[in-house]
Design a protein around this motif. Structure first.
Motif, mmCIF file in Angstrom:
data_model
loop_
_atom_site.group_PDB
_atom_site.id
_atom_site.type_symbol
_atom_site.label_atom_id
_atom_site.label_comp_id
_atom_site.label_asym_id
_atom_site.label_seq_id
_atom_site.Cartn_x
_atom_site.Cartn_y
_atom_site.Cartn_z
ATOM 1 N N ILE A 29 0.842 -1.203 0.000
ATOM 2 C CA ILE A 29 0.000 0.000 0.000
ATOM 3 C C ILE A 29 0.876 1.253 0.000
ATOM 4 O O ILE A 29 0.648 2.184 -0.775
ATOM 5 C CB ILE A 29 -0.981 0.002 1.193
ATOM 6 N N LYS A 30 1.910 1.250 0.839
ATOM 7 C CA LYS A 30 2.825 2.403 0.885
ATOM 8 C C LYS A 30 3.564 2.569 -0.441
ATOM 9 O O LYS A 30 3.726 3.689 -0.939
ATOM 10 C CB LYS A 30 3.833 2.237 2.025
ATOM 11 N N ASN A 32 2.517 1.647 -3.387
ATOM 12 C CA ASN A 32 1.559 2.152 -4.372
ATOM 13 C C ASN A 32 1.346 3.652 -4.209
ATOM 14 O O ASN A 32 1.305 4.396 -5.195
ATOM 15 C CB ASN A 32 0.217 1.422 -4.256
ATOM 16 N N ASP A 33 1.200 4.094 -2.959
ATOM 17 C CA ASP A 33 1.054 5.532 -2.686
ATOM 18 C C ASP A 33 2.254 6.308 -3.221
ATOM 19 O O ASP A 33 2.098 7.339 -3.883
ATOM 20 C CB ASP A 33 0.937 5.792 -1.177
ATOM 21 N N ASN A 34 3.438 5.818 -2.920
ATOM 22 C CA ASN A 34 4.666 6.496 -3.363
ATOM 23 C C ASN A 34 4.772 6.530 -4.884
ATOM 24 O O ASN A 34 5.158 7.552 -5.456
ATOM 25 C CB ASN A 34 5.899 5.823 -2.764
ATOM 26 N N ARG A 37 2.406 9.090 -6.240
ATOM 27 C CA ARG A 37 2.868 10.433 -5.860
ATOM 28 C C ARG A 37 4.047 10.865 -6.733
ATOM 29 O O ARG A 37 4.109 11.998 -7.193
ATOM 30 C CB ARG A 37 3.254 10.443 -4.378
ATOM 31 N N SER A 45 -0.074 4.279 -13.494
ATOM 32 C CA SER A 45 -0.527 4.848 -12.214
ATOM 33 C C SER A 45 -1.982 4.561 -11.869
ATOM 34 O O SER A 45 -2.273 4.230 -10.719
ATOM 35 C CB SER A 45 -0.242 6.347 -12.166
ATOM 36 N N TYR A 49 -2.828 2.633 -8.388
ATOM 37 C CA TYR A 49 -3.688 3.259 -7.386
ATOM 38 C C TYR A 49 -4.918 2.399 -7.112
ATOM 39 O O TYR A 49 -5.372 2.277 -5.979
ATOM 40 C CB TYR A 49 -4.087 4.651 -7.872
ATOM 41 N N ARG A 52 -4.047 -0.451 -4.797
ATOM 42 C CA ARG A 52 -4.026 0.022 -3.402
ATOM 43 C C ARG A 52 -5.436 -0.054 -2.813
ATOM 44 O O ARG A 52 -5.643 -0.591 -1.729
ATOM 45 C CB ARG A 52 -3.485 1.447 -3.381
ATOM 46 N N ALA A 68 -10.419 5.158 -1.015
ATOM 47 C CA ALA A 68 -9.346 4.896 -1.986
ATOM 48 C C ALA A 68 -9.908 4.739 -3.403
ATOM 49 O O ALA A 68 -9.320 5.245 -4.366
ATOM 50 C CB ALA A 68 -8.562 3.658 -1.571
ATOM 51 N N ASP A 71 -10.639 8.070 -4.639
ATOM 52 C CA ASP A 71 -9.390 8.734 -5.035
ATOM 53 C C ASP A 71 -9.008 8.355 -6.469
ATOM 54 O O ASP A 71 -8.582 9.209 -7.252
ATOM 55 C CB ASP A 71 -8.242 8.356 -4.094
#
Length: 169
Positions: A29-30, A32-34, A37, A45, A49, A52, A68, A71
């Protein structure tokens, strides 16, 4: 019958109990966030996302999953990932038996050109009618008979050809 198909998917999940994340899932999850970003315009992307959001969903973290998925829809509104997210948001409403939210969400998704394909329009209309019928049933079970009658009547007036119309009558 599309509503029954969606309902079966919801019923097949192993309850609504929130399952703990393994460390590898938290790390993914982290990551995927990074990735999103750092590379928001990368063609991968939207799917990263979506993955995630799907992880939250798979472990029954429904409030986080819904946020999510929203998002994904906000950042990449016309992507395949956004459309998959819309389906799973509808599924979360169904799992939670939040009939009013399911109806409103399906109505909103009917307005999304990239999502409201012919096939999805049939599904969405079925979900709207089914959720209205379920709301009326729930209201009747709560012994709020006048309110239930109004919901049943609303269903038959708005959707006279609905497969639920005879039962609603």
């Amino acid at each position: 019958d599309n509503y029954s198909q969606i309902e079966k998917i919801a019923e097949s999940k192993k309850g609504k109990e929130v399952l703990p994340f393994p460390e590898t899932t938290v790390a993914l999850i982290k990551a995927n966030d990074n990735y999103v970003r750092l590379f928001p315009s990368d063609p991968k992307s939207p799917e990263v996302y979506y993955q995630r959001a799907r992880l939250y969903y798979n472990y029954n973290h429904f409030p986080e999953a819904e946020k999510a998925f929203n998002d994904v829809i906000t950042k990449y509104p016309n992507s395949n990932a956004a459309n998959q997210s819309r389906h799973l948001i509808l599924d979360i409403c169904n799992i939670n038996k939040d009939w009013e939210k399911l109806e409103k969400t399906a109505m909103a998704y009917l307005q999304v050109k990239s999502f409201a394909t012919e096939e999805n329009q049939v599904l969405l209309l079925d979900l709207i009618q089914g959720s209205l019928f379920q709301r009326a049933n729930q209201t009747e079970d709560e012994k709020k008979f006048l309110e239930a009658a109004r919901l049943y009547e609303s269903l038959t007036v708005r959707y006279p050809q609905s497969k639920y119309a005879d039962k609603a009558f």
